[in-house]
Design a protein around this motif. Structure first.
Motif, mmCIF file in Angstrom:
data_model
loop_
_atom_site.group_PDB
_atom_site.id
_atom_site.type_symbol
_atom_site.label_atom_id
_atom_site.label_comp_id
_atom_site.label_asym_id
_atom_site.label_seq_id
_atom_site.Cartn_x
_atom_site.Cartn_y
_atom_site.Cartn_z
ATOM 1 N N THR A 128 -31.599 68.842 -74.523
ATOM 2 C CA THR A 128 -30.860 67.989 -75.270
ATOM 3 C C THR A 128 -30.993 66.450 -75.192
ATOM 4 N N LYS A 129 -31.090 66.130 -73.873
ATOM 5 C CA LYS A 129 -31.108 64.851 -73.672
ATOM 6 C C LYS A 129 -32.549 64.139 -74.195
ATOM 7 N N ARG A 130 -33.752 65.053 -73.943
ATOM 8 C CA ARG A 130 -34.810 64.413 -75.015
ATOM 9 C C ARG A 130 -34.414 64.368 -76.241
ATOM 10 N N VAL A 131 -33.747 65.082 -77.116
ATOM 11 C CA VAL A 131 -33.524 65.109 -78.315
ATOM 12 C C VAL A 131 -32.581 63.686 -78.484
ATOM 13 N N TRP A 132 -31.544 63.625 -77.668
ATOM 14 C CA TRP A 132 -30.926 62.407 -77.803
ATOM 15 C C TRP A 132 -31.699 60.996 -77.447
ATOM 16 N N PHE A 133 -32.587 61.292 -76.537
ATOM 17 C CA PHE A 133 -33.529 59.775 -76.305
ATOM 18 C C PHE A 133 -34.551 59.683 -77.529
ATOM 19 N N ALA A 134 -34.973 60.724 -77.910
ATOM 20 C CA ALA A 134 -36.091 60.427 -79.005
ATOM 21 C C ALA A 134 -35.244 60.549 -80.594
ATOM 22 N N ASN A 135 -34.037 60.340 -80.607
ATOM 23 C CA ASN A 135 -33.395 60.601 -82.008
ATOM 24 C C ASN A 135 -33.764 61.954 -82.629
ATOM 25 N N GLY A 136 -34.330 62.818 -81.904
ATOM 26 C CA GLY A 136 -34.762 64.145 -82.792
ATOM 27 C C GLY A 136 -35.632 64.875 -81.880
ATOM 28 N N VAL A 137 -36.304 65.782 -82.483
ATOM 29 C CA VAL A 137 -36.957 66.950 -81.742
ATOM 30 C C VAL A 137 -38.286 66.668 -81.502
ATOM 31 N N HIS A 138 -38.948 65.498 -81.719
ATOM 32 C CA HIS A 138 -40.284 64.883 -81.515
ATOM 33 C C HIS A 138 -40.205 63.812 -80.648
ATOM 34 N N HIS A 139 -41.183 63.696 -79.723
ATOM 35 C CA HIS A 139 -41.246 62.738 -78.703
ATOM 36 C C HIS A 139 -41.130 61.514 -79.281
ATOM 37 N N HIS A 140 -40.473 60.391 -78.793
ATOM 38 C CA HIS A 140 -40.078 59.148 -79.236
ATOM 39 C C HIS A 140 -41.245 58.507 -79.418
ATOM 40 N N TYR A 141 -42.543 58.707 -78.449
ATOM 41 C CA TYR A 141 -43.529 57.746 -78.241
ATOM 42 C C TYR A 141 -44.815 58.511 -79.125
ATOM 43 N N SER A 142 -45.233 59.647 -78.566
ATOM 44 C CA SER A 142 -46.246 60.581 -78.971
ATOM 45 C C SER A 142 -45.824 61.011 -80.471
ATOM 46 N N GLY A 143 -44.860 61.316 -80.796
ATOM 47 C CA GLY A 143 -44.662 62.200 -81.929
ATOM 48 C C GLY A 143 -44.806 63.616 -81.895
ATOM 49 N N LYS A 144 -45.186 64.378 -80.781
ATOM 50 C CA LYS A 144 -45.239 65.584 -80.769
ATOM 51 C C LYS A 144 -44.036 66.309 -80.502
ATOM 52 N N LYS A 145 -43.700 67.432 -81.217
ATOM 53 C CA LYS A 145 -42.540 68.346 -80.975
ATOM 54 C C LYS A 145 -42.310 68.738 -79.470
ATOM 55 N N PHE A 146 -41.056 68.750 -79.262
ATOM 56 C CA PHE A 146 -40.687 69.259 -77.856
ATOM 57 C C PHE A 146 -40.867 70.648 -77.664
ATOM 58 N N GLU A 147 -41.178 71.108 -76.761
ATOM 59 C CA GLU A 147 -41.200 72.540 -76.338
ATOM 60 C C GLU A 147 -40.182 72.958 -75.448
ATOM 61 N N PRO A 148 -39.013 73.941 -75.902
ATOM 62 C CA PRO A 148 -37.892 74.240 -75.060
ATOM 63 C C PRO A 148 -38.374 74.904 -73.795
ATOM 64 N N GLY A 149 -37.752 74.717 -72.627
ATOM 65 C CA GLY A 149 -37.683 75.490 -71.457
ATOM 66 C C GLY A 149 -36.741 76.658 -71.207
ATOM 67 N N PHE A 150 -36.012 77.055 -72.611
ATOM 68 C CA PHE A 150 -34.997 78.134 -72.437
ATOM 69 C C PHE A 150 -35.812 79.174 -73.578
ATOM 70 N N SER A 151 -35.209 80.315 -73.475
ATOM 71 C CA SER A 151 -35.721 81.214 -74.413
ATOM 72 C C SER A 151 -34.958 81.607 -75.761
ATOM 73 N N ARG A 152 -35.639 82.073 -76.521
ATOM 74 C CA ARG A 152 -34.817 82.465 -77.900
ATOM 75 C C ARG A 152 -33.481 83.429 -77.775
ATOM 76 N N GLU A 153 -33.624 84.321 -76.859
ATOM 77 C CA GLU A 153 -32.612 85.044 -76.580
ATOM 78 C C GLU A 153 -31.193 84.500 -76.001
ATOM 79 N N PHE A 154 -31.758 83.464 -74.956
ATOM 80 C CA PHE A 154 -30.703 82.660 -74.496
ATOM 81 C C PHE A 154 -29.906 81.810 -75.406
ATOM 82 N N PHE A 155 -30.863 81.204 -76.327
ATOM 83 C CA PHE A 155 -30.270 80.184 -77.361
ATOM 84 C C PHE A 155 -29.436 80.958 -78.301
ATOM 85 N N ALA A 156 -30.031 82.221 -78.732
ATOM 86 C CA ALA A 156 -29.185 83.009 -79.772
ATOM 87 C C ALA A 156 -27.844 83.409 -79.429
ATOM 88 N N ALA A 157 -27.926 83.919 -77.969
ATOM 89 C CA ALA A 157 -26.613 84.638 -77.529
ATOM 90 C C ALA A 157 -25.705 83.346 -77.396
#
Length: 703
Positions: A128-157
Motif C-alpha cells: 500500500t505504501k509503495r502504491v501511495w509513493f508511486a501514485n500507482g501500482v508501477h514503480h515511480h522510477y523504473s515503471g515496473k509493476k510491483f509484486e505483492p508479498g501477500f497471497s490471493r487468498e488473504f487478499f480475497a478473504a
C-alpha cells in the motif's frame, strides 16, 4: 518534453541515506486519518521513522514562512489546496486501475480487524505504501509493476470481510476516472486479481523497448484500447504543421481513444475528463486570484483558470507566456499537465503541482548564471547554426517549496525549467528554479551514509568530494536547468523533438542539458563570476558524474534489468560514451583495488573536450531531428548494464544499508479562522506517511 524539466530525476547523482532504525520499522497501521504535527530538532528534522521496500520517507521545512505577510500566507494556502485537489488525476493517468486499487487498499487499512502484526498484513501495508509513493501500482522510477508479498487468498478473504459500503462501488470506464460499471465485492476482486497477482498483466507503465509498441504495450492510461503508436503518430501528423512558428503542444491534456473506429481526444478540463477534480482546482485558483500579489500575477492566474475551463491548448500557451513574464512575484506555482516522461511518445503530460516562495538570498547564485546566458550560448561547442543568436528572458531563482502534489510528490524534482514549448522559450524566455529546501533536505539526509567513502577511489578524490561536492552538485543542477534546457535551437521545419526523436526524446534532452552543465563547470568563467573558488569544484563534479553514471545509480536496478528510466539512460549514455571514447588516451581508467572496481578520471581537461563533443552531437540530433542517430546512442550506451559491475555495486551498497530512493511527507498549511476570515496560516509538519495518505484520500478524493 512539455512544461517542466525534472531533475530528481537528476538527484541520483547522490543517493539518499537512511537513518539507522530497528529491523521492524513499519509505522502504526491504525486507520487514523489525522496526520500528526511533530516538533523535531533541526539536525534530525528530515528523518521520519518510515522505511519500506526501497524507500526512505523524509521531511522538509519551510524556513521563513512565519515571517510572511498575511496576504502571501493566504495565497500560499489557496494554491496548496489547488495543488492537492488534483492528486487523483495522477493516479488515473499512470494506470486506469490505480484509483480502484488504492481505494480498496485504503478500505483494508482502515477496516481490517485481524492481526495487524501478522506477516501478510504487514506485506499488504508495504504494498500500500509503495502504491501511495508511486501514485500507482508501477514503480515511480523504473515503471515496473510491483509484486505483492501477500497471497490471493488473504487478499480475497480480507476484501470479503469488509463492510461493502467502504469498497469502490464502480469499476473504471473507458474514458473516466470516476468509474463506470457497478461492482460488488466479487466483481471488484475479479477486476483486481490480474492487476495485483499476474506479473505479465500491464507489466510496464511505459514500455520503451524498441521491439514493443510504446502505446499498445504500455500500461499508462493515456491511450484507449486498440490504439497503436503508428495510429497516434499519424493522428498528430495531420494536426502538426512543421512550418508553424508557434506550434500547439498537441495531445498534452487529453486521452486518445477509439470511438466507432475513429480516434477521438477526451480532453482533461473542467467540463470534460477529470472534471470534478479540475473544478476543485479552479475553485481554489479563483480564491488565490483574489489575494494575488500584483496585477501581473493576477493575470497569470486568470489565464490558468481560463485554460482549465476551456481545455484549449492555445490558452495554455497564453498562460505560459504570461507566467514567464511574471518575474517579480515572490509566490509562485506550477499546476497542470506537465511532464511527458510517462508517455513514451512524449505527447501527454502527467498532472503535477508545486507551490513555492522565492528564496531571495539564495537566488543570487543562480541569477549570476542566467545573467550570462548569452555568453554561455556564444561560447558553447555547438555548430554555429544550432546556437541561439538572441537568448531571450532566462530568469532564474532558488525557491522554498511549500507543498507538492501529483507527479511531483512524494518523489520530487530538485530543479525545474519551463515552459517546455521551444517556440515560447525562444520568443519569450523561460524560468529556471532550484528547489532550495528540497536540496538541503536531501543533502542533510545523505551526509555520513558511507557511500561516498565506498565508491571514491582514493583519499584525494574523497577529500575533493567532501570539500567541493555539495557546491558542485548545486552548480551542475543550476546550469542544467538555466542554460542547459534553454540552449540551442531547432532547424526550421524540422518539427518538435517528440515528433522527430519519439521515445528517445526525453533521455536525449536530459543528456544534452547535463552536458551543458558538465562542459561549463570546468570553465574559468565560473571562477571569474565568483560562483566557485577554483576548478577543483569542476573536478569534483566530473568525479561524481562518472562514479554515478557507471556504478552508483545501478543500485536502483534489480539483477538482470536494463536501464529503462530516461534520466538514468542519459547519465549512463554520457558516462559510458566518454569512457569508451577516451580509452585510447586514458581519460577515464577502470581500476581494481582490494578486489573492488573504480572508474577514475585521469585527465579532466580531455574529459571536458569529450563532453563538448557529445554535447555538439546531441544538439545536432535535436536540431536536425536525427532519430536514427539518437536511437543508436541510447541503445548502444544507455540501456545495457554490465552484469558483473552491477552485481558488485549491489553487493557493496547492500553492506551500507542505503535505500536507493527517498521522498517526502508534505507540510500542512492550517488556516486560523475568525468567522469566515483567515487571520493567519500556520505550518504543521506531519510525521506519519500512512496517516497523511489516508487523510489526503478522504479530503481530496474527487475522482
Amino acid at each position: 518534453m512539455l512544461f517542466v524539466r525534472r531533475v530528481a530525476l537528476c538527484l541520483p547523482l547522490v543517493l539518499i541515506a537512511c537513518k539507522p532504525e530497528p529491523a521492524s520499522s513499519q509505522p502504526d497501521a491504525s486507520p487514523t486519518t489525522e496526520a500528526t504535527a511533530a516538533e523535531s530538532p533541526a539536525d534530525d528534522f528530515v528523518w521520519v521513522n518510515d522505511r519500506f521496500a526501497d524507500i526512505q520517507i523524509l521531511r522538509y521545512q519551510i524556513p521563513g514562512f512565519d515571517e510572511l505577510d498575511l496576504q502571501r500566507k493566504q495565497l500560499l494556502y489557496y494554491l496548496s489546496q489547488a495543488a492537492l485537489a488534483g492528486r487523483d488525476i495522477t493516479y488515473d493517468q499512470k494506470f486506469a486501475g490505480n484509483l480502484t486499487v488504492r481505494k480498496t487498499l485504503e478500505a483494508i487499512v482502515r477496516g481490517y480487524e485481524g492481526d495487524r502484526e501478522a506477516p501478510e498484513f504487514q506485506a499488504l501495508m508495504t504494498y500500500t505504501k509503495r502504491v501511495w509513493f508511486a501514485n500507482g501500482v508501477h514503480h515511480h522510477y523504473s515503471g515496473k509493476k510491483f509484486e505483492p508479498g501477500f497471497s490471493r487468498e488473504f487478499f480475497a478473504a480480507t476484501v470479503n470481510s469488509l463492510d461493502p459500503a467502504t469498497l469502490p462501488q464502480t469499476l473504471p470506464s473507458a474514458t473516466a476516472a470516476s468509474g463506470g460499471e457497478a461492482a460488488d465485492a466479487a466483481a471488484l476482486l475479479a477486476y483486481l486479481e490480474p492487476i495485483l497477482f499476474d506479473p505479465n498483466y500491464e507489466a510496464k507503465r511505459t514500455n520503451r523497448d524498441p521491439k514493443a509498441d510504446p502505446v499498445a504495450d504500455s500500461a499508462n492510461n493515456f491511450y484507449g484500447e486498440g490504439v497503436t503508436a503508428e495510429a497516434v503518430e499519424a493522428f498528430y501528423k495531420k494536426k502538426a504543421d512543421p512550418n508553424d512558428p508557434t506550434p500547439i503542444s498537441w495531445g498534452l491534456n487529453s486521452k486518445l481513444v477509439l470511438e466507432n473506429g475513429e480516434l477521438v481526444e477526451k480532453t482533461w478540463y473542467a467540463d470534460g475528463m477529470y472534471g470534478p477534480a479540475i473544478q476543485e482546482i479552479v475553485k481554489w485558483l479563483v480564491k488565490a486570484r483574489s489575494v494575488a500579489e500584483n496585477d501581473q500575477q493576477r493575470a497569470v492566474l486568470e489565464k490558468l483558470i481560463a485554460y482549465y475551463n476551456s481545455g484549449d491548448l492555445a490558452d495554455f500557451d497564453a498562460y505560459n507566456i504570461a507566467w514567464v513574464q511574471d518575474t517579480k512575484s515572490q509566490v509562485d506555482t506550477v499546476n497542470g499537465f506537465i511532464e511527458v516522461y510517462d508517455d513514451a511518445l512524449g505527447y501527454r503530460g502527467s498532472w503535477e503541482a508545486v507551490v513555492s516562495v522565492k528564496d531571495r538570498e539564495a537566488s543570487e547564485r543562480i541569477a549570476a548564471i542566467s545573467g550570462q546566458a548569452q555568453w554561455f550560448e556564444d561560447n558553447s561547442p555547438l555548430i554555429e547554426a544550432h546556437k541561439k543568436k538572441n537568448v531571450v528572458g532566462v530568469s532564474a531563482k532558488v525557491i522554498t517549496v511549500v507543498v507538492e502534489a501529483g507527479d511531483a510528490a512524494p518523489s520530487t524534482p530538485i530543479g525545474i525549467n519551463l515552459p517546455n514549448a521551444n517556440w515560447i522559450r525562444a520568443q519569450h524566455g523561460s524560468k529556471s528554479v532550484n528547489l532550495g529546501n528540497i536540496v538541503e533536505a536531501y543533502e542533510h539526509a545523505k551526509s555520513g551514509n558511507g557511500q561516498l567513502e565506498e565508491f571514491t577511489f582514493d583519499d584525494a578524490e574523497l577529500a575533493r568530494a567532501q570539500e567541493f561536492g555539495g557546491l558542485a552538485h548545486k552548480l551542475h543542477v543550476d546550469m542544467h536547468e538555466v542554460i542547459g534546457h534553454a540552449s540551442g535551437q531547432i532547424n526550421p521545419g524540422v518539427g518538435t523533438p517528440k515528433e522527430t526523436l519519439k521515445q528517445y526524446a526525453s533521455a536525449l534532452e536530459e543528456g544534452r542539458a547535463d552536458l551543458v552543465g558538465l562542459y561549463y563547470i570546468m570553465d574559468p568563467k565560473l571562477v571569474e563570476l565568483g560562483l566557485m573558488p577554483s576548478l577543483e569544484v569542476g573536478k569534483a563534479a566530473y568525479d561524481e558524474y562518472i562514479r554515478n553514471g557507471l556504478m552508483v545509480q545501478l543500485t536502483r536496478l534489480e539483477p538482470g534489468e536494463d536501464v529503462e528510466e530516461s534520466h538514468m539512460r542519459n547519465r549512463q549514455l554520457v558516462a559510458a560514451w566518454a569512457y569508451e571514447q577516451g580509452k585510447a588516451k586514458g581519460v577515464i581508467e577502470r581500476v581494481q583495488k582490494d578486489g573492488k572496481t573504480y572508474f577514475v578520471v585521469r585527465d579532466y581537461d580531455e574529459l571536458r573536450v569529450l563532453f563538448g563533443q557529445l554535447l555538439r552531437e546531441l544538439q545536432r540530433i535535436k536540431s536536425e531531428g536525427d532519430f536514427e542517430a539518437g536511437k543508436a546512442l541510447i541503445e548502444t550506451y544507455g540501456v545495457e548494464v554490465d552484469p558483473q559491475i552491477h552485481a558488485e555495486v549491489l553487493e557493496r551498497n547492500a553492506a551500507l544499508d542505503i535505500p536507493p530512493y527517498s521522498g517526502f511527507i508534505q507540510p500542512k498549511l492550517v488556516p486560523v479562522m475568525e468567522g469566515d476570515a483567515i487571520v493567519d496560516v500556520k505550518v504543521e509538519y506531519p510525521d506519519d506517511f500512512a496517516a497523511q495518505m489516508l487523510e489526503y484520500s478522504e479530503t481530496y478524493g474527487y475522482l
